[in-house]
Motif scaffolding. Structure first.
Motif, PDB file in Angstrom:
ATOM      1  N   GLN A 438      30.394 -11.018 -37.209  1.00  0.00           N
ATOM      2  CA  GLN A 438      30.899 -12.080 -37.903  1.00  0.00           C
ATOM      3  C   GLN A 438      29.967 -12.557 -39.084  1.00  0.00           C
ATOM      4  N   LEU A 439      28.701 -12.272 -38.714  1.00  0.00           N
ATOM      5  CA  LEU A 439      27.488 -12.658 -39.385  1.00  0.00           C
ATOM      6  C   LEU A 439      27.040 -11.646 -40.544  1.00  0.00           C
ATOM      7  N   ASN A 440      26.336 -12.109 -41.394  1.00  0.00           N
ATOM      8  CA  ASN A 440      25.895 -11.075 -42.566  1.00  0.00           C
ATOM      9  C   ASN A 440      24.847 -10.294 -41.800  1.00  0.00           C
ATOM     10  N   SER A 441      24.397  -9.331 -42.646  1.00  0.00           N
ATOM     11  CA  SER A 441      23.440  -8.172 -41.857  1.00  0.00           C
ATOM     12  C   SER A 441      22.226  -8.868 -41.119  1.00  0.00           C
ATOM     13  N   ALA A 460      14.677 -19.310 -19.322  1.00  0.00           N
ATOM     14  CA  ALA A 460      14.273 -20.514 -20.116  1.00  0.00           C
ATOM     15  C   ALA A 460      14.081 -20.033 -21.658  1.00  0.00           C
ATOM     16  N   ALA A 461      13.699 -18.661 -21.954  1.00  0.00           N
ATOM     17  CA  ALA A 461      13.602 -18.350 -23.407  1.00  0.00           C
ATOM     18  C   ALA A 461      14.999 -18.172 -23.880  1.00  0.00           C
ATOM     19  N   TRP A 462      15.673 -17.443 -22.916  1.00  0.00           N
ATOM     20  CA  TRP A 462      17.173 -17.178 -23.360  1.00  0.00           C
ATOM     21  C   TRP A 462      17.969 -18.186 -23.629  1.00  0.00           C
ATOM     22  N   ARG A 463      17.983 -19.375 -22.759  1.00  0.00           N
ATOM     23  CA  ARG A 463      18.625 -20.571 -23.046  1.00  0.00           C
ATOM     24  C   ARG A 463      18.066 -21.233 -24.532  1.00  0.00           C
ATOM     25  N   ALA A 464      16.724 -21.311 -24.596  1.00  0.00           N
ATOM     26  CA  ALA A 464      16.024 -21.965 -25.906  1.00  0.00           C
ATOM     27  C   ALA A 464      16.726 -21.244 -27.029  1.00  0.00           C
ATOM     28  N   ALA A 465      16.789 -19.798 -26.983  1.00  0.00           N
ATOM     29  CA  ALA A 465      17.646 -19.189 -28.332  1.00  0.00           C
ATOM     30  C   ALA A 465      18.924 -19.609 -28.411  1.00  0.00           C
ATOM     31  N   LEU A 466      19.727 -19.706 -27.218  1.00  0.00           N
ATOM     32  CA  LEU A 466      21.258 -20.103 -27.364  1.00  0.00           C
ATOM     33  C   LEU A 466      21.316 -21.349 -28.163  1.00  0.00           C
ATOM     34  N   GLU A 467      20.271 -22.216 -27.969  1.00  0.00           N
ATOM     35  CA  GLU A 467      20.569 -23.534 -28.437  1.00  0.00           C
ATOM     36  C   GLU A 467      20.920 -23.659 -29.974  1.00  0.00           C
ATOM     37  N   LYS A 468      20.375 -22.607 -30.506  1.00  0.00           N
ATOM     38  CA  LYS A 468      20.343 -22.469 -32.028  1.00  0.00           C
ATOM     39  C   LYS A 468      21.391 -21.394 -32.473  1.00  0.00           C
ATOM     40  N   PHE A 469      21.928 -20.833 -31.638  1.00  0.00           N
ATOM     41  CA  PHE A 469      22.869 -19.783 -31.975  1.00  0.00           C
ATOM     42  C   PHE A 469      24.076 -20.203 -32.775  1.00  0.00           C
ATOM     43  N   ASP A 471      27.361 -19.779 -33.060  1.00  0.00           N
ATOM     44  CA  ASP A 471      28.606 -20.043 -32.385  1.00  0.00           C
ATOM     45  C   ASP A 471      28.224 -20.731 -31.259  1.00  0.00           C
ATOM     46  N   ARG A 472      28.250 -22.324 -31.398  1.00  0.00           N
ATOM     47  CA  ARG A 472      27.737 -23.204 -30.143  1.00  0.00           C
ATOM     48  C   ARG A 472      28.710 -23.033 -29.110  1.00  0.00           C
ATOM     49  N   GLY A 473      30.133 -22.869 -29.358  1.00  0.00           N
ATOM     50  CA  GLY A 473      31.078 -22.608 -28.159  1.00  0.00           C
ATOM     51  C   GLY A 473      30.689 -21.332 -27.205  1.00  0.00           C
ATOM     52  N   ALA A 474      30.555 -20.271 -27.935  1.00  0.00           N
ATOM     53  CA  ALA A 474      30.074 -18.939 -27.255  1.00  0.00           C
ATOM     54  C   ALA A 474      28.780 -19.227 -26.437  1.00  0.00           C
TER      55      ALA A 474
END
Length: 698
Positions: A438-441, A460-469, A471-474
């Motif tokens: 759903q995102l551009n390339s 810790a690294a994975w959760r820190a990356a998810l913070e700015k993803f 799609d916040r709900g996913a």
């Protein structure tokens, strides 16, 4: 007869009275025959009907041949002169050594005589003192002629003249490197010989083709530093592939004290005019130079010395890279490549033409003399080709350099996911692929690579990356459902036994969050832990490294924290997570597996079973043989197909298009890597066969 009279005319005889007539007559007849030969011979008739321009071309061709022969004779004379000069230098060195040895022996003999004399005098009975008559003593200063050693300077012209004379004298000293006291390098004899040969017989233009791992970068750095020390250059430009720009900047600063601007810095992207014109030292990406906006500026600057690393990218004369380098004004030029020939000897011709135009014959003559169309890799006149290449090329091998590194052993540690973990990661793999579509390339590539790599690193690294993803709900749902703690704990528990061994353990990770979490775990378990990353001030990095060397434990490093760190005193390396760029993994290994390493290097790769990282590691280990290659060979194997960040992008592309069949997608990549490695093996064998020991820096 005189005109109008019958009186004969006396003609002066063309020979002396006592000289025989017949030899003169014979020479005269031969000269007349030579003069009339073309007029009455078939060749003369042909020449009479020949267009005058053609005859002129023939004469011009003869003159060109004569000039070529004259140049060859002059070159041979210069070679003989150089050989005689080198021989005389060797004789003088041997003579000085012999004189020093004789002086030492004479000194020892004098000391022995003095000792014997003192012992003899000590054994004699003491004589009674005698009264001596007074003797007058007078001291006087002898009359000495004053030698003028200080010259008064009445104007600046005299000062500048003497300064130029001093610089000229320094710049022509070719029997020693004046820069060595100012360099932080191990003084290896073959590297010093190579630098001296570049500065002497090769006159600052050379093809450095040492085998991989022997330090072509150090040899080039020595040449740059020496020319700067002698005042012969003021500006230098180093061109390399994008992935090695920062490494070159680090090497020049750490080992040679040379500051250089790079095309990775913001200044190169902001004001290109100022970047290329104002910086006396530049390390640039060859790909950046090829861009017209940068090339138009760079070609207007005169570069005192130009160094091209990975010069095999210049093997095609029609390529943009060759054309760009050829357009740069330069005085001295160094080309660095371990594989100057890959497919045909014409590639070698193109490299030598950049160095010394005219060193080899014209392209047509070169193909006719040296190339066999049926075997383009095998020269027809190998001895003559070696002679010509020997005037521009240096190639050291491990055999003649005496470099023998201990072996290295790689071990993969697979962590099985905890109960329910495998099902979650398989579901997450599909959901992530759907969200990224759903995102551009560019966003898809950025977030996909980041989340996939952090998932294999730490919670810790994975959760820190998810913070700015986006799609916040996913992201919130994934964070709440992911079973991460069990595999994380099992990974961390393997570090303390390695850290407590001799030499400690060096642990590499890509992410600051992983580094911080691992440091807390190790310190909580009583393990000596040292941390270096990009935020560590440069003056503090070396003391931290030395403390780790003395005390052992665990040294945790990120990519930016490895700059300038040579860790050959340790022999245990842990890849806590796996970069997708094989050359970055290779650089990690090169920090430990380098000159000075005394132990076999043990490499541990931590990956979770069933993930993309496992399939990628399997491809790199089995198809590329990454952990068996000499440090520096990975880039040669990958070649132009996967330069810089393109390999990581290719891994992501295959994962995105795999529709869950990651193993099959990675298998296809593995076949490409296997073919690339086979092609590199053939090229390497060809270079070893062609060049052998003919170009060592003797």
């Amino acid at each position: 007869m005189q005109p109008g009279t019958n009186r004969p005319v006396r003609v002066q005889e063309p020979f002396a009275p006592d000289e025989p007539v017949y030899p003169w007559l014979e020479d005269t007849i031969v000269a007349m025959a030579e003069a009339l030969r073309l007029q009455f011979s078939p060749l003369g008739k042909i020449m009479d009907g020949t267009i005058p321009d053609v005859f002129g071309d023939f004469e011009s061709y003869q003159r060109r041949l004569a000039r070529k022969e004259q140049k060859r004779e002059e070159e041979r004379a210069r070679q003989r002169e150089n050989m005689e000069r080198l021989a005389e230098m060797r004789r003088q060195l041997e003579r000085r050594k012999a004189e020093a040895r004789l002086a030492l022996e004479a000194k020892k003999a004098a000391e022995a005589r003095a000792k014997l004399l003192s012992q003899t005098l000590g054994s004699l009975p003491a004589r009674p003192p005698r009264d001596l008559p007074p003797v007058s003593v007078r001291f006087g200063v002898p009359e000495l002629a004053l030698q003028e050693t200080a010259f008064p300077l009445t104007h600046l012209r005299g000062f500048f003249l003497r300064e130029r004379a001093a610089l000229w004298w320094v710049s022509n000293q070719s029997d020693d490197l004046l820069c060595l006291p100012h360099c932080r390098v191990e003084r290896l004899e073959y590297q010093i010989r190579a630098a001296l040969r570049v500065l002497g017989p090769l006159r600052g233009r050379a093809l450095l083709s040492d085998e991989v791992g022997l330090g072509k970068t150090i040899e080039a750095g020595l040449v740059i530093k020496e020319l700067l020390t002698r005042g012969m250059v003021k500006r230098f430009l180093v061109l390399t592939v994008p992935s090695l720009v920062d490494q070159w900047e680090e090497e020049l600063a750490d080992k040679f004290g040379l500051a250089a601007a790079t095309t990775n810095q913001a200044g190169a992207r902001g004001d290109a005019q100022k970047f290329w014109r104002d910086n006396p030292g530049i390390v640039a990406s060859l790909h950046t130079l090829k861009q017209p906006a940068h090339l138009d500026i760079a070609r207007q600057v005169h570069w005192d010395i130009l160094v091209v690393d990975e010069a095999h990218y210049l093997r095609n004369r029609e390529s943009q890279a060759w054309q760009a380098v050829n357009a740069l004004p330069r005085q001295f030029l160094l080309l660095l490549t371990a594989t100057p020939v890959q497919n045909s000897l014409e590639e070698l011709y193109n490299l030598v033409t950049l160095l010394q135009p005219g060193q080899l014959p014209s392209p047509k003559e070169f193909r006719a003399r040296f190339l066999d169309p049926k075997r383009p890799r095998q020269p027809r006149e190998p001895e003559e080709l070696r002679r010509l290449l020997g005037q521009v090329m240096i190639r050291n091998t491990r055999a003649n350099a005496g470099v023998n590194l201990p072996p290295r052993r790689a071990e993969t540690v697979l962590f099985e996911p905890e109960e329910g973990g495998r099902a979650f990661w398989e579901r997450w793999d599909g959901e992530l692929r759907a969200r990224l579509s759903q995102l551009n390339s560019s966003q898809s590539s950025l977030w996909g690579r980041l989340l996939l790599q952090t998932a294999g690193s730490s919670p810790a690294a994975w959760r820190a990356a998810l913070e700015k993803f986006p799609d916040r709900g996913a992201a919130r749902a994934w964070r709440d459902q992911a079973p991460l703690e069990g595999s994380w704990r099992r990974k961390c528990e393997l570090i303390p036994p390695l850290a407590r061994g001799e030499g400690g353990a060096v642990v590499f990770t890509q992410f600051l969050e992983t580094q911080a979490a691992l440091a807390d775990f190790l310190r909580g378990g009583g393990v000596e832990t040292f941390v270096i990353n990009g935020a560590t001030p440069a003056p503090e990095r070396q003391p931290i490294t030395e403390e780790f060397h003395q005390r052992g434990g665990a040294l945790l490093l990120t990519h930016s924290g490895t700059e300038g760190r040579n860790l050959q005193f340790s022999h245990r390396l842990v890849n806590f997570d796996l970069p997708w760029n094989p050359m970055e993994i290779e650089q990690r290994i090169g920090r430990l597996h380098r000159l000075g390493q005394q132990h076999p290097v043990h490499i541990c790769n931590f990956v979770q079973a069933g993930t993309l990282q496992e399939h990628l590691l399997q491809v790199l280990q089995e198809k590329l043989n990454l952990f068996e290659l000499v440090v520096g060979e990975a880039g040669l194997v990958l070649g132009e197909r996967f330069s810089s960040d393109e390999f990581a992008e290719e891994v992501f592309r295959r994962w995105r298009e795999s529709e869950g069949r990651v193993a099959e997608a990675m298998a296809g990549l593995g076949e490409e890597l296997a073919a690339a490695r086979a092609a590199y093996g053939e090229s390497k064998q060809l270079d070893e066969t062609l060049f052998a020991k003919d170009y060592e820096s003797l």
